[in-house]
Design a protein around this motif. Structure first.
Motif, PDB file in Angstrom:
ATOM      1  N   ASN A  60       0.795  -1.226   0.000  1.00  0.00           N
ATOM      2  CA  ASN A  60       0.000   0.000   0.000  1.00  0.00           C
ATOM      3  C   ASN A  60       0.831   1.281   0.000  1.00  0.00           C
ATOM      4  OD1 ASN A  60      -3.043  -0.691   0.330  1.00  0.00           O
ATOM      5  ND2 ASN A  60      -2.010  -2.100   1.725  1.00  0.00           N
ATOM      6  N   LEU A  61       2.142   1.164   0.197  1.00  0.00           N
ATOM      7  CA  LEU A  61       3.015   2.323   0.178  1.00  0.00           C
ATOM      8  C   LEU A  61       4.216   2.045  -0.708  1.00  0.00           C
ATOM      9  CD1 LEU A  61       3.218   3.344   3.973  1.00  0.00           C
ATOM     10  CD2 LEU A  61       1.834   4.438   2.195  1.00  0.00           C
ATOM     11  N   THR A  62       4.720   3.091  -1.351  1.00  0.00           N
ATOM     12  CA  THR A  62       5.978   2.950  -2.076  1.00  0.00           C
ATOM     13  C   THR A  62       7.119   2.920  -1.059  1.00  0.00           C
ATOM     14  OG1 THR A  62       6.351   5.344  -2.247  1.00  0.00           O
ATOM     15  CG2 THR A  62       5.025   4.273  -3.989  1.00  0.00           C
ATOM     16  N   LEU A  63       8.287   2.505  -1.530  1.00  0.00           N
ATOM     17  CA  LEU A  63       9.442   2.447  -0.639  1.00  0.00           C
ATOM     18  C   LEU A  63       9.747   3.821  -0.049  1.00  0.00           C
ATOM     19  CD1 LEU A  63      11.864   1.001   0.580  1.00  0.00           C
ATOM     20  CD2 LEU A  63      13.116   1.440  -1.539  1.00  0.00           C
ATOM     21  N   GLU A  64       9.674   4.860  -0.877  1.00  0.00           N
ATOM     22  CA  GLU A  64       9.965   6.217  -0.399  1.00  0.00           C
ATOM     23  C   GLU A  64       8.975   6.636   0.685  1.00  0.00           C
ATOM     24  OE1 GLU A  64       9.743   5.294  -3.543  1.00  0.00           O
ATOM     25  OE2 GLU A  64      11.870   5.419  -4.089  1.00  0.00           O
ATOM     26  N   GLU A  65       7.713   6.262   0.532  1.00  0.00           N
ATOM     27  CA  GLU A  65       6.699   6.611   1.528  1.00  0.00           C
ATOM     28  C   GLU A  65       6.930   5.861   2.829  1.00  0.00           C
ATOM     29  OE1 GLU A  65       2.868   7.607  -1.376  1.00  0.00           O
ATOM     30  OE2 GLU A  65       3.300   5.529  -0.783  1.00  0.00           O
ATOM     31  N   ILE A  66       7.332   4.606   2.740  1.00  0.00           N
ATOM     32  CA  ILE A  66       7.597   3.821   3.952  1.00  0.00           C
ATOM     33  C   ILE A  66       8.737   4.451   4.749  1.00  0.00           C
ATOM     34  CG2 ILE A  66       8.389   1.596   4.839  1.00  0.00           C
ATOM     35  CD1 ILE A  66       7.061   0.292   2.402  1.00  0.00           C
ATOM     36  N   ILE A  67       9.800   4.845   4.042  1.00  0.00           N
ATOM     37  CA  ILE A  67      10.951   5.439   4.715  1.00  0.00           C
ATOM     38  C   ILE A  67      10.599   6.806   5.299  1.00  0.00           C
ATOM     39  CG2 ILE A  67      13.285   6.340   4.360  1.00  0.00           C
ATOM     40  CD1 ILE A  67      13.664   4.140   2.253  1.00  0.00           C
ATOM     41  N   ALA A  68       9.845   7.604   4.558  1.00  0.00           N
ATOM     42  CA  ALA A  68       9.471   8.941   5.025  1.00  0.00           C
ATOM     43  C   ALA A  68       8.601   8.883   6.272  1.00  0.00           C
ATOM     44  CB  ALA A  68       8.754   9.705   3.915  1.00  0.00           C
ATOM     45  N   THR A  69       7.788   7.839   6.394  1.00  0.00           N
ATOM     46  CA  THR A  69       6.880   7.708   7.545  1.00  0.00           C
ATOM     47  C   THR A  69       7.340   6.588   8.465  1.00  0.00           C
ATOM     48  OG1 THR A  69       5.443   6.166   6.318  1.00  0.00           O
ATOM     49  CG2 THR A  69       4.927   8.512   6.171  1.00  0.00           C
ATOM     50  N   ARG A  70       8.664   6.401   8.582  1.00  0.00           N
ATOM     51  CA  ARG A  70       9.203   5.218   9.255  1.00  0.00           C
ATOM     52  C   ARG A  70       8.800   5.100  10.725  1.00  0.00           C
ATOM     53  NH1 ARG A  70      13.306   8.589   7.897  1.00  0.00           N
ATOM     54  NH2 ARG A  70      14.474   9.629   9.558  1.00  0.00           N
ATOM     55  N   ASN A  71       8.476   6.220  11.378  1.00  0.00           N
ATOM     56  CA  ASN A  71       8.084   6.148  12.787  1.00  0.00           C
ATOM     57  C   ASN A  71       6.610   5.829  12.987  1.00  0.00           C
ATOM     58  OD1 ASN A  71      10.697   6.743  13.518  1.00  0.00           O
ATOM     59  ND2 ASN A  71      10.313   8.932  13.787  1.00  0.00           N
TER      60      ASN A  71
END
Length: 418
Positions: free
Chosen positions: A228-239
């Motif tokens: 449901n998320l791109t890799l960049e989105e996962i990293i940006a919202t990592r917390n």
């Protein structure tokens, strides 16, 4: 066991190894399965409220190695509490659309630790009841999140493209090390030897069942987030990646559901962890392996160790971010874990009926992921390695001085007795 790992580690693991992170969770599960073997064998022979402190004492006696490694475990568990507390703050702020870099993350985490402290001042039955209710809610909710997240995703797959070139073996091993942090809560179960019925059998059974359930749940949630998320989105919202993954899948109501779930999970985890950690430190005190001061506080030694544990957790929560807290926790834990396995292999394998091949494999796997994690941190955040070394050196030197002074004080008394 389910708490900070699944809610806050996903993004950090993705940053290290790209969207291979669901496989890193599975890799961590494999390593923990080998690692748990020594604890299961030890718990069958020596169940106690002291858990790991007692296991180390059985292997090494009341010596410096026992004290040093037991304190590493103690600090790793306190660090895990701070990790949970900051995760609580990060997710709570998503209800109000506040950036998780705000000072409110620390403030909310501190508030949760203080609340957990008050709960732990009550009777054991209340602690057990609160933790059990929250445990049922969070497990059920996370399973719902994972199943629904997979069902509504357009595709369910793992993209093997590395993140910013970080697709190395060291990166994958480092992410696996972080994944172990999501499973290491099984060691808390070893402190339940005084509470469980038939502990010789049921402590090991509880460890095995918990790890198996977490493997299924973590894999399910990992694939749901990756779908449901791109890799960049996962990293940006990592917390707060689970809350971020809920938004495109099911909208704002799903975000609220996920955030409330994270709040309950982290709260339950902290309540249970504080209870177990304070019990462990109390046993080390009673074994004369660590110094103790009452500071004019009333109550039992465990009440005092409860205060020390919470105060240290408050400090970490207020001044360290999630990434560095996680790094310190996994370094301390893996070093202690190797010491447990070596103690079983060298001193206790016949007494506990352990198979040497499994124990040697556990040691090799621990050293491999620790090496990968240290290499990644040495190239990206060497400061955290310096902090880890400084803390370990301080513990080692302090314990050496304390144990030497204790032995010198005991020698005259023994001479007079003769």
């Amino acid at each position: 066991m389910i708490g900070a790992g699944i809610f806050a580690l996903t993004g950090q693991m993705a940053q290290m190894t790209g969207t291979w992170f669901p496989l890193a969770f599975l890799s961590a599960a494999l390593i923990v399965a080998f690692s748990a073997y020594s604890y299961v064998r030890m718990s069958a022979s020596y169940p106690s409220a002291g858990g790991i402190a007692m296991y180390l004492e059985k292997a090494y006696g009341r010596t410096l190695p026992t004290a040093f490694h037991a304190l590493l475990m103690y600090f790793s568990m306190v660090i895990a509490q701070s990790f949970l507390a900051r995760t609580f703050g990060s997710y709570t702020l998503q209800l109000f659309d506040v950036d998780d870099a705000s000072w409110l993350v620390s403030a909310l985490g501190v508030g949760l630790l203080l609340t957990a402290f008050l709960v732990n001042l009550s009777a054991n039955r209340l602690i057990e009841g609160v933790a059990s209710v929250l445990g049922v809610i969070k497990i059920g909710g996370i399973v719902v999140f994972g199943v629904v997240g997979v069902l509504v995703a357009e595709t369910v797959e793992v993209d093997f493209t590395p993140a910013d070139g970080e697709g190395s073996v060291a990166g994958f091993l480092g992410a696996t090390a972080l994944g172990i942090l999501a499973f290491k809560g099984f060691t808390t179960i070893t402190n339940s030897g005084a509470e469980l019925k038939d502990p010789h059998r049921n402590v090991g059974r509880a460890i095995t069942i918990s790890i198996a359930l977490c493997v299924v749940i973590y894999a399910l949630v990992g694939f749901a987030v990756a779908s449901n998320l791109t890799l960049e989105e996962i990293i940006a919202t990592r917390n707060y990646s689970l809350a971020a993954a809920a938004r495109p899948a099911l909208g704002e109501y799903a975000v609220w559901f996920t955030v409330i779930l994270a709040i309950l999970a982290t709260a339950g985890g902290i309540i249970a962890s504080i209870f177990a950690v304070s019990r462990m430190l109390a046993m080390l005190t009673q074994m004369k392996l660590v110094p103790h001061r009452h500071f004019h506080m009333p109550g039992t030694i465990q009440r005092h160790t409860l205060v020390y544990t919470v105060v240290l957790g408050l400090f970490l929560t207020a001044f360290f971010d999630l990434t560095r807290i996680a790094a310190l926790g996994i370094i301390f834990y893996l070093i202690m874990d190797v010491a447990i396995h070596w103690g079983v292999l060298r001193h206790l394998r016949d007494a506990v009926g352990a198979k040497p091949g499994i124990v040697v494999t556990a040691i090799a796997l621990d050293l491999a992921v620790l090496g990968g994690f240290v290499w990644v941190k040495a190239t990206t955040d060497p400061f955290v390695l310096l902090v880890a070394l400084a803390v370990m050196a301080t513990i080692l030197l302090s314990e050496f001085v304390f144990l030497r002074a204790t032995r010198e004080d005991a020698a005259p008394a023994q001479s007079q007795a003769r």
